[in-house]
Design an enzyme around this catalytic site. Structure first.
Site, mmCIF file in Angstrom:
data_model
loop_
_atom_site.group_PDB
_atom_site.id
_atom_site.type_symbol
_atom_site.label_atom_id
_atom_site.label_comp_id
_atom_site.label_asym_id
_atom_site.label_seq_id
_atom_site.Cartn_x
_atom_site.Cartn_y
_atom_site.Cartn_z
ATOM 1 N N LYS A 64 12.498 -3.874 14.173
ATOM 2 C CA LYS A 64 12.321 -2.986 12.819
ATOM 3 C C LYS A 64 13.697 -2.118 13.721
ATOM 4 O O LYS A 64 13.912 -1.334 13.311
ATOM 5 C CB LYS A 64 11.157 -2.205 13.570
ATOM 6 C CG LYS A 64 9.640 -2.593 13.027
ATOM 7 C CD LYS A 64 10.029 -2.500 11.302
ATOM 8 C CE LYS A 64 8.861 -3.091 10.480
ATOM 9 N NZ LYS A 64 8.746 -2.818 9.366
ATOM 10 N N TYR A 98 7.920 -7.303 17.124
ATOM 11 C CA TYR A 98 7.828 -6.420 15.596
ATOM 12 C C TYR A 98 8.301 -5.708 15.834
ATOM 13 O O TYR A 98 9.405 -5.104 14.739
ATOM 14 C CB TYR A 98 6.305 -6.547 15.778
ATOM 15 C CG TYR A 98 5.756 -5.378 14.678
ATOM 16 C CD1 TYR A 98 5.597 -5.887 13.500
ATOM 17 C CD2 TYR A 98 6.018 -4.063 14.375
ATOM 18 C CE1 TYR A 98 5.642 -4.552 12.249
ATOM 19 C CE2 TYR A 98 5.704 -3.200 13.473
ATOM 20 C CZ TYR A 98 5.577 -3.813 12.198
ATOM 21 O OH TYR A 98 5.068 -2.680 11.415
ATOM 22 N N GLU A 153 0.640 -1.205 0.308
ATOM 23 C CA GLU A 153 -0.156 -0.006 0.228
ATOM 24 C C GLU A 153 0.598 1.402 0.256
ATOM 25 O O GLU A 153 1.206 2.219 -0.741
ATOM 26 C CB GLU A 153 -0.681 0.160 0.928
ATOM 27 C CG GLU A 153 -2.170 0.947 1.318
ATOM 28 C CD GLU A 153 -3.546 1.195 0.287
ATOM 29 O OE1 GLU A 153 -3.529 1.945 -0.141
ATOM 30 O OE2 GLU A 153 -3.233 -0.408 -0.495
ATOM 31 N N THR A 154 1.440 1.669 0.940
ATOM 32 C CA THR A 154 2.808 2.841 0.754
ATOM 33 C C THR A 154 3.205 2.729 -0.325
ATOM 34 O O THR A 154 4.045 3.559 -0.929
ATOM 35 C CB THR A 154 3.589 2.525 2.244
ATOM 36 O OG1 THR A 154 2.453 2.003 2.937
ATOM 37 C CG2 THR A 154 4.346 3.486 2.487
ATOM 38 N N LEU A 190 -1.069 2.295 9.921
ATOM 39 C CA LEU A 190 -1.191 3.274 8.977
ATOM 40 C C LEU A 190 -2.269 3.302 8.317
ATOM 41 O O LEU A 190 -3.357 2.252 8.571
ATOM 42 C CB LEU A 190 -0.463 2.227 7.685
ATOM 43 C CG LEU A 190 0.709 2.994 7.937
ATOM 44 C CD1 LEU A 190 2.053 1.742 6.617
ATOM 45 C CD2 LEU A 190 1.325 4.481 7.900
#
Length: 242
Positions: A147, A143, A29-30, A170
Site C-alpha cells: 500500500k 500488505y 464494497e467501497t 472498513l
C-alpha cells in the site's frame, strides 16, 4: 449548519463544471457505495466504470452509467478506456488470503499503478486512491508495504491533484465473505464510537469523505487523509440522502 450549507454550494459549483469520472473497483464494497453516492448527488455529467467484467444494475438511476471492460494483465491495450476523464477513483484491492502473495501484489500495486499511469496520460486531473491505515513502503508487513509503495509510485506521476485515503477497518456488509472480517467488524461495531473511530470507519463515511473532499478546492498537489480526518469529513452530510 453553516458548514453543510457551504458544502452544498461547493457541490453545486462542482456540478456546473460538467466533469467526467471513472471508478476502478466498482464491484467491491467501497466502489459500489461510491457509485451509488455519486449518482445520488449528480456530481458528474459522465460516469464510467472500468473493470474486468460488466456489472448488472436494475435501478433506473444506473441506466446512463458507462462501462469499460478491460484485461488488467494487458492494460496498455485498453488505454482508450482511461481517456477523457477529469476525476478518477481507484478502489481496487484484494487480499493475500484470496489471491496469494504474488496475486495480491499484482492487483494492489501493479494494476493500480498501471491504471494511474494510463489515467494520467488520458488527461485525468484529480486521482483519488483508497489505501489503508498504516500504509508504509518500509513496513515489514506485505500488505502495508505494498500500500505504501503504490502511494509513493502514484505520487511520482504528478497528477494536478492526488488524494490518498487511509481508512482503518472498513465496517460494511461485504457481499464477498473474507476469513475473520465478520468477527473484526462485529468487534469494532460494538465499541464506543469515540474509541472505534481511531481504528475503524463505516464504508459510507469513507465514500462521503472522498466526495466532500473532492468538491473542496485545494492548493496542495498531494493530500493524505488518515482515519480521523476521514471520519470528520465524512460526517458532514449537507444535502446527502440518509
Amino acid at each position: 449548519m453553516a458548514e453543510t450549507e457551504a458544502l452544498s454550494k461547493l457541490r453545486e459549483d462542482f456540478r456546473m463544471q460538467n466533469k467526467s469520472v471513472f471508478i476502478l473497483g466498482a464491484s467491491g464494497e467501497t466502489g459500489r457505495v461510491l457509485l451509488k453516492e455519486i449518482l445520488e448527488q449528480g456530481l458528474f455529467s459522465k460516469v464510467t466504470l472500468i473493470g474486468r467484467r460488466k456489472l448488472t444494475f436494475d435501478e433506473e438511476a444506473y441506466k446512463n452509467v458507462n462501462q469499460e471492460v478491460v484485461d488488467f494483465e494487458k492494460l496498455d491495450d485498453y488505454a482508450s478506456a482511461f481517456q477523457g476523464h477529469d476525476v478518477g477513483f481507484c478502489c481496487l484491492g484484494t487480499t493475500r488470503v484470496k489471491a496469494g502473495a504474488e496475486g495480491f501484489v499484482r492487483v494492489d500495486r501493479d494494476y493500480v499503478l498501471k491504471s494511474a499511469e494510463l489515467a494520467k496520460a488520458g488527461g485525468c486531473k484529480h486521482f483519488n486512491l483508497l489505501s489503508s491505515k498504516g500504509a508504509d513502503k518500509s513496513s515489514n508487513f506485505l500488505y502495508l508495504q505494498v500500500k505504501g509503495e503504490v502511494e509513493a509510485k502514484v505520487e511520482e506521476l504528478k497528477f494536478d491533484r492526488y488524494s490518498v485515503f487511509r481508512p482503518g477497518v472498513l465496517l460494511c456488509d461485504r457481499q464477498e465473505s473474507r476469513p475473520g472480517e465478520w468477527l473484526v467488524r462485529k468487534f469494532f461495531g460494538s465499541l464506543p464510537e469515540s474509541w472505534a473511530s481511531g481504528y475503524s470507519v463505516p464504508v459510507v463515511t469513507v465514500v462521503r469523505a472522498m466526495l466532500n473532499n473532492m468538491v473542496r478546492p485545494r492548493d496542495k498537489q498531494m493530500e493524505l487523509l488518515e482515519n480521523k480526518a476521514i471520519h470528520d469529513l465524512g460526517k458532514v452530510h449537507g444535502s446527502l440522502k440518509p
